[in-house]
Design a protein around this motif. Structure first.
Motif, PDB file in Angstrom:
ATOM      1  N   UNK A   1      -8.358  -6.108  -5.539  1.00 21.28           N
ATOM      2  CA  UNK A   1      -8.255  -4.809  -5.399  1.00 21.28           C
ATOM      3  C   UNK A   1      -7.078  -4.393  -4.123  1.00 21.28           C
ATOM      4  N   UNK A   2      -6.803  -3.207  -3.792  1.00 22.72           N
ATOM      5  CA  UNK A   2      -5.944  -2.801  -2.990  1.00 22.72           C
ATOM      6  C   UNK A   2      -6.336  -3.512  -1.511  1.00 22.72           C
ATOM      7  N   UNK A   3      -7.694  -3.357  -1.392  1.00 23.51           N
ATOM      8  CA  UNK A   3      -8.410  -3.709  -0.296  1.00 23.51           C
ATOM      9  C   UNK A   3      -8.262  -5.178  -0.163  1.00 23.51           C
TER      10      UNK A   3
ATOM     11  N   UNK B   1      -5.488   4.796   3.651  1.00 20.69           N
ATOM     12  CA  UNK B   1      -6.417   4.609   4.690  1.00 20.69           C
ATOM     13  C   UNK B   1      -6.574   3.224   5.056  1.00 20.69           C
ATOM     14  N   UNK B   2      -5.907   2.358   4.370  1.00 19.34           N
ATOM     15  CA  UNK B   2      -6.085   0.845   4.516  1.00 19.34           C
ATOM     16  C   UNK B   2      -5.206   0.235   5.812  1.00 19.34           C
ATOM     17  N   UNK B   3      -4.398   1.418   6.121  1.00 19.74           N
ATOM     18  CA  UNK B   3      -3.427   0.980   7.552  1.00 19.74           C
ATOM     19  C   UNK B   3      -4.304   0.943   8.722  1.00 19.74           C
TER      20      UNK B   3
ATOM     21  N   UNK C   1       0.925  -0.994   0.008  1.00 21.28           N
ATOM     22  CA  UNK C   1      -0.017   0.001   0.043  1.00 21.28           C
ATOM     23  C   UNK C   1       0.771   1.446   0.041  1.00 21.28           C
ATOM     24  N   UNK C   2       0.261   2.362  -0.541  1.00 22.68           N
ATOM     25  CA  UNK C   2       0.827   3.867  -0.587  1.00 22.68           C
ATOM     26  C   UNK C   2       1.116   4.295   1.037  1.00 22.68           C
ATOM     27  N   UNK C   3       2.335   5.014   1.193  1.00 29.45           N
ATOM     28  CA  UNK C   3       2.241   5.411   2.629  1.00 29.45           C
ATOM     29  C   UNK C   3       1.165   6.318   2.549  1.00 29.45           C
TER      30      UNK C   3
END
Ligand SMILES: Cc1ncc(C[n+]2csc(CCOP(=O)(O)OP(=O)(O)O)c2C)c(N)n1
Ligand SMILES: [Mg+2]
Length: 284
Positions: free
Chosen positions: A48-50, A19-21, A14-16
């Protein structure tokens, strides 16, 4: 006793600042708070990223097709009701490609929890509009701005009498973790729609944008057993965005309604092979 460390610590793609963090943190906190051991938990995701979230927890996982999180999650729960089953999906995954499955899972009411990472964009495929993108949002594909009416997942779920409907915010981890714990404890299908800023492809609905708008339903005296009020609250979007439990009702689950499960989980049941042999004889 189970500890957060039991769920492991993994490098993510994930990107720094994603919101997933916050969602990953809140989920671990909820599972540990409920005393769930990793072997008692199954996470099912799509693409997905999710859909990568289950890769970052040490527990049972199944990563299937885009939009198809709910059928395997429903099947796994039917086979083993002792498992805590969560379906993990994106807004494209759950409300676009998987929209049909969502409608019918709500009607079926399996005892599973669906967490939707709602970043209002297709993140993995680099920024196309999703069913929840706000009107007018410009993307590389929607160059003149989104003109389709956004799908309102909470209003849809409440209209279908979904047994638990909530909205959380990835920027409020302790509130979100409480919501996830409530959703897991609820007996029946639980939808937790999570406002999840995508810091790379959604420059409109940022952490700050959500922070200026969200407020907690529980501070307003909202009663989750009032379906009409829940529906009214679900229509609020814009300057003020409610988070919390919108609606909750009790009722028989998919597993309660399956006679084959009255003798316990399928995997524990003894099978009488002579019955199968008798059946086979009929076809000889
Ligand atoms: C059947 C199928 N259709 C389309 C795709 C392409 N695809 C992969 S992920 C995705 C959308 C991702 O958006 P979302 O579900 O919101 O997840 P996010 O990455 O934003 O978390 C799409 C269209 C695919 N992999 N499979
Ligand atoms: Mg998305």
């Amino acid at each position: 006793m189970v500890r957060i460390e039991d769920y492991g610590e993994f490098e993510t793609a994930w990107c720094p600042g994603c919101g997933n963090f916050g969602i990953l943190k809140a989920l671990k906190k909820a599972l540990v708070g409920l005393g769930k051991e990793p072997h008692e938990v199954l996470l099912v995701s799509g693409i997905g990223q999710s859909g990568k979230l289950p890769h970052y927890l040490r527990c049972n996982t199944f990563n299937g097709l885009h939009g198809r999180t709910l059928p395997p999650a429903t099947g796994a729960k039917a086979a083993n009701q002792e498992l805590t089953v969560l379906a993990i999906a994106g807004d494209g995954d759950a409300y676009g490609e998987g929209g049909n499955h969502l409608v019918h899972a709500i009607r079926r009411n399996p005892d599973i929890t669906l967490l939707v990472h709602n970043n209002q964009i297709y993140g993995l495929t680099k920024g196309q509009a999703s069913p929840t993108s706000d009107l007018g949002m410009k993307t590389k594909v929607q160059g003149h701005g989104v003109f389709e009416t956004p799908l309102n997942p909470l209003a849809l779920a409440i209209s279908l009498d979904c047994s638990f409907v909530a909205r959380g915010f990835a920027g409020d981890v302790s509130h979100l973790s409480n919501l996830i714990a409530k959703a897991i404890k609820h007996k029946g299908f639980s939808l937790v729609d999570i406002l999840q800023p995508c810091v790379t492809f959604n420059r409109l609905n940022t952490f700050q944008w959500y922070r200026e708008r969200v407020y907690r339903l529980e501070d307003t005296g909202h009663r989750p057993d009032d379906r009409t009020e829940a529906f009214e609250k679900s229509l609020e979007w814009g300057d003020k965005i409610p988070i919390g439990v919108f609606y909750e009702r009790r009722g028989p689950t998919f597993e309660d309604n399956l006679p084959a499960l009255s003798r316990g989980p399928l995997y524990r049941q003894k099978h009488d092979l002579s019955l199968v042999e008798k059946l086979m004889e009929k076809f000889m």
